[in-house]
Motif scaffolding. Structure first.
Motif, PDB file in Angstrom:
ATOM      1  N   ILE A  93      31.656  42.082  44.074  1.00 12.90           N
ATOM      2  CA  ILE A  93      31.556  42.966  42.915  1.00 12.90           C
ATOM      3  C   ILE A  93      32.923  43.460  42.438  1.00 12.90           C
ATOM      4  CG2 ILE A  93      31.197  45.167  44.119  1.00 12.90           C
ATOM      5  CD1 ILE A  93      29.025  44.094  41.211  1.00 12.90           C
ATOM      6  N   THR A  94      33.913  43.523  43.352  1.00 14.44           N
ATOM      7  CA  THR A  94      35.239  44.034  42.974  1.00 14.44           C
ATOM      8  C   THR A  94      36.310  42.947  42.931  1.00 14.44           C
ATOM      9  OG1 THR A  94      35.648  44.634  45.285  1.00 14.44           O
ATOM     10  CG2 THR A  94      34.798  46.367  43.835  1.00 14.44           C
ATOM     11  N   ARG A  95      35.927  41.712  43.145  1.00 18.21           N
ATOM     12  CA  ARG A  95      36.883  40.601  43.076  1.00 18.21           C
ATOM     13  C   ARG A  95      36.994  40.079  41.656  1.00 18.21           C
ATOM     14  NH1 ARG A  95      35.623  37.412  48.486  1.00 18.21           N
ATOM     15  NH2 ARG A  95      37.079  38.557  49.787  1.00 18.21           N
ATOM     16  N   GLU A  96      38.212  39.664  41.297  1.00 17.87           N
ATOM     17  CA  GLU A  96      38.411  39.070  39.978  1.00 17.87           C
ATOM     18  C   GLU A  96      37.573  37.804  39.857  1.00 17.87           C
ATOM     19  OE1 GLU A  96      42.556  38.397  39.268  1.00 17.87           O
ATOM     20  OE2 GLU A  96      43.004  40.534  39.204  1.00 17.87           O
ATOM     21  N   ASN A  97      37.063  37.579  38.648  1.00 20.66           N
ATOM     22  CA  ASN A  97      36.183  36.452  38.419  1.00 20.66           C
ATOM     23  C   ASN A  97      36.458  35.907  37.012  1.00 20.66           C
ATOM     24  OD1 ASN A  97      33.876  34.792  37.902  1.00 20.66           O
ATOM     25  ND2 ASN A  97      32.744  35.939  39.450  1.00 20.66           N
ATOM     26  N   GLN A  98      36.620  34.609  36.907  1.00 17.62           N
ATOM     27  CA  GLN A  98      36.905  33.996  35.610  1.00 17.62           C
ATOM     28  C   GLN A  98      35.805  34.270  34.593  1.00 17.62           C
ATOM     29  OE1 GLN A  98      37.563  29.856  36.477  1.00 17.62           O
ATOM     30  NE2 GLN A  98      39.754  30.155  36.823  1.00 17.62           N
ATOM     31  N   ASN A 102      38.700  37.245  34.119  1.00 17.70           N
ATOM     32  CA  ASN A 102      39.588  37.559  35.244  1.00 17.70           C
ATOM     33  C   ASN A 102      39.594  39.036  35.643  1.00 17.70           C
ATOM     34  OD1 ASN A 102      40.383  34.891  35.784  1.00 17.70           O
ATOM     35  ND2 ASN A 102      41.797  34.979  34.053  1.00 17.70           N
ATOM     36  N   SER A 103      38.552  39.746  35.284  1.00 17.09           N
ATOM     37  CA  SER A 103      38.371  41.097  35.824  1.00 17.09           C
ATOM     38  C   SER A 103      37.195  41.024  36.801  1.00 17.09           C
ATOM     39  CB  SER A 103      38.113  42.116  34.714  1.00 17.09           C
ATOM     40  OG  SER A 103      36.871  41.901  34.090  1.00 17.09           O
ATOM     41  N   SER A 104      36.961  42.080  37.511  1.00 17.88           N
ATOM     42  CA  SER A 104      35.845  42.076  38.461  1.00 17.88           C
ATOM     43  C   SER A 104      34.535  42.319  37.710  1.00 17.88           C
ATOM     44  CB  SER A 104      36.049  43.162  39.507  1.00 17.88           C
ATOM     45  OG  SER A 104      35.873  44.438  38.929  1.00 17.88           O
ATOM     46  N   ALA A 105      33.444  41.972  38.361  1.00 22.35           N
ATOM     47  CA  ALA A 105      32.128  42.256  37.782  1.00 22.35           C
ATOM     48  C   ALA A 105      31.962  43.760  37.584  1.00 22.35           C
ATOM     49  CB  ALA A 105      31.032  41.704  38.676  1.00 22.35           C
TER      50      ALA A 105
END
Length: 135
Positions: A93-98, A102-105
């Protein structure tokens, strides 16, 4: 909300609210979400109301707040399905995600929790469906 769900929730709305908040706060602890972020996720601006909820001074929650909690619970459950490692599931939930530019969910959700909670839930559900189809 379906008529059956609404009927079940209305049988004892205070108890339903109590359980929903307890589950929500447990998830927030696992995800390490700040108090301010939790308030945002619940759609609240009142610090005092949030404090009373944390102290188990429960009133009946609004349908909107219960809906937000149900999205959080759905996201939590989906992450548990997608990741066998609980630490990875909690950290996602707090990891960057494309997919979220590129922000977290969590950051994506916090920009507009009313609209983005369902989007994240839908995204995770689609990932589960893709995994089922692959296998």
């Amino acid at each position: 909300m379906s008529l059956l769900k609404h009927e079940i929730l209305n049988k004892n709305p205070k108890r339903t609210s109590e359980i929903a908040l307890r589950v929500f706060f447990n998830i927030m602890t696992k995800w390490e979400v700040t108090k301010k972020e939790q308030t945002n996720l619940l759609g609240q601006s009142s610090e005092q109301l949030f404090k009373s909820w944390k102290q188990d001074i429960i009133i009946t929650l609004s349908d909107d707040t219960l809906l937000r909690i149900s999205y959080v619970l759905g996201i939590y459950k989906a992450l548990g399905t997608l990741f066998s490692d609980k630490k990875l599931a909690h950290a996602w939930i707090t990891r960057e995600n494309q997919i979220f530019d590129n922000s977290s969910a969590l950051d994506f959700i916090l920009k507009d929790s009313a609209n983005n909670l369902p989007q994240v839930r839908k995204y995770l559900d689609s990932q589960i469906t893709d995994e089922i189809i692959k296998n």
